[in-house]
Design a protein around this motif. Structure first.
Motif, short mmCIF file in Angstrom:
data_model
loop_
_atom_site.label_atom_id
_atom_site.label_comp_id
_atom_site.label_asym_id
_atom_site.label_seq_id
_atom_site.Cartn_x
_atom_site.Cartn_y
_atom_site.Cartn_z
N ASN A 40 -2.68 -6.87 1.18
CA ASN A 40 -3.90 -7.67 1.11
C ASN A 40 -4.80 -7.41 2.32
O ASN A 40 -6.03 -7.35 2.18
N MET A 41 -4.20 -7.23 3.48
CA MET A 41 -4.99 -6.91 4.68
C MET A 41 -5.66 -5.54 4.52
O MET A 41 -6.83 -5.38 4.84
N ILE A 42 -4.94 -4.58 4.01
CA ILE A 42 -5.50 -3.23 3.83
C ILE A 42 -6.57 -3.23 2.74
O ILE A 42 -7.60 -2.56 2.88
N ILE A 43 -6.36 -4.00 1.68
CA ILE A 43 -7.37 -4.10 0.62
C ILE A 43 -8.68 -4.66 1.18
O ILE A 43 -9.77 -4.16 0.87
N LYS A 44 -8.59 -5.68 2.02
CA LYS A 44 -9.80 -6.25 2.63
C LYS A 44 -10.58 -5.20 3.40
O LYS A 44 -11.80 -5.11 3.31
N VAL A 45 -9.87 -4.39 4.17
CA VAL A 45 -10.54 -3.35 4.97
C VAL A 45 -11.12 -2.27 4.06
O VAL A 45 -12.25 -1.83 4.26
N SER A 46 -10.36 -1.85 3.05
CA SER A 46 -10.88 -0.80 2.16
C SER A 46 -12.12 -1.30 1.41
O SER A 46 -13.04 -0.52 1.16
N ASN A 47 -12.17 -2.59 1.11
CA ASN A 47 -13.36 -3.16 0.46
C ASN A 47 -14.59 -3.06 1.37
O ASN A 47 -15.69 -2.84 0.89
N LYS A 48 -14.38 -3.22 2.67
CA LYS A 48 -15.50 -3.10 3.62
C LYS A 48 -16.10 -1.70 3.57
O LYS A 48 -17.28 -1.52 3.80
N PHE A 49 -15.26 -0.70 3.29
CA PHE A 49 -15.73 0.68 3.19
C PHE A 49 -16.21 1.02 1.78
O PHE A 49 -16.63 2.14 1.53
N GLY A 50 -16.09 0.07 0.85
CA GLY A 50 -16.50 0.32 -0.53
C GLY A 50 -15.56 1.24 -1.28
O GLY A 50 -15.95 1.87 -2.26
N MET A 51 -14.30 1.33 -0.81
CA MET A 51 -13.33 2.19 -1.48
C MET A 51 -12.34 1.34 -2.27
O MET A 51 -11.68 0.47 -1.70
N PRO A 52 -12.23 1.59 -3.58
CA PRO A 52 -11.27 0.82 -4.37
C PRO A 52 -9.83 1.14 -4.00
O PRO A 52 -9.47 2.30 -3.80
N LEU A 53 -9.03 0.09 -3.88
CA LEU A 53 -7.60 0.22 -3.65
C LEU A 53 -6.91 -0.78 -4.56
O LEU A 53 -7.24 -1.96 -4.53
N LYS A 54 -6.01 -0.29 -5.40
CA LYS A 54 -5.33 -1.15 -6.37
C LYS A 54 -3.83 -1.11 -6.17
O LYS A 54 -3.28 -0.11 -5.71
N LEU A 55 -3.18 -2.20 -6.56
CA LEU A 55 -1.73 -2.30 -6.52
C LEU A 55 -1.16 -2.08 -7.91
O LEU A 55 -1.73 -2.54 -8.90
N PHE A 56 -0.03 -1.39 -7.98
CA PHE A 56 0.60 -1.06 -9.27
C PHE A 56 2.09 -1.35 -9.23
O PHE A 56 2.71 -1.32 -8.16
N ASN A 57 2.65 -1.59 -10.40
CA ASN A 57 4.09 -1.80 -10.54
C ASN A 57 4.84 -0.47 -10.71
O ASN A 57 6.05 -0.43 -10.53
N SER A 58 4.11 0.57 -11.10
CA SER A 58 4.75 1.87 -11.32
C SER A 58 3.78 3.00 -11.00
O SER A 58 2.56 2.82 -11.04
N GLU A 59 4.36 4.17 -10.74
CA GLU A 59 3.53 5.34 -10.47
C GLU A 59 2.74 5.74 -11.72
O GLU A 59 1.59 6.15 -11.63
N ALA A 60 3.35 5.57 -12.90
CA ALA A 60 2.67 5.94 -14.15
C ALA A 60 1.37 5.15 -14.33
O ALA A 60 0.35 5.70 -14.74
#
Length: 133
Positions: A102-122
């Motif tokens: 969540n901390m990293i997502i907040k920072v990536s949002n400041k840069f306008g870069m999408p970062l998503k969490l997943f349950n699997s690599e697929a």
């Protein structure tokens, strides 16, 4: 997948078709090894297009606050400057990892870069494919 580096802490690899740099963490990682995996991929991106990044943190262990801060203030800006467009992370829902992400997502949002969490690599791969031209 092209293996860039494989050691006891992490496997760093690259998929040219997806322009995907990937780190699979194998166990709790000391500061030097944590930073080394990211800088190895960043160096690789100087000669290869890395639009997408995937980090599998299921076996990583807890990341020290100083490493998270280093990632946010140094690594992420450098990766974006080098051409990174989006990132994903495969994780198991552990409360400490959720806080870290969540901390990293907040920072990536400041840069306008999408970062998503997943349950699997697929799932992550499907998301990256959705951006292909």
């Amino acid at each position: 997948m092209n293996i860039i580096e494989d050691n006891e802490y992490a496997e760093v690899s690259y998929d040219a078709d997806l322009k995907l740099g990937k780190i699979i963490w194998k166990k709790k990682t000391p500061t030097e090894e944590y930073r080394h995996a990211f800088t190895t991929l960043l160096e690789f991106s100087k000669t290869h297009d890395v639009d997408n990044f995937l980090s599998d943190i299921r076996n990583q262990g807890v990341v020290a606050p100083e490493n998270r801060k280093w990632f946010e203030s140094e690594m992420l800006p450098k990766a974006i400057k080098a051409g990174l467009k989006r990132a994903g992370s495969v994780f198991d829902g552990n409360v400490f990892k959720k806080y870290y992400m969540n901390m990293i997502i907040k920072v990536s949002n400041k840069f306008g870069m999408p970062l998503k969490l997943f349950n699997s690599e697929a799932e992550a791969i499907e998301w990256f494919k959705s951006f292909e031209e």
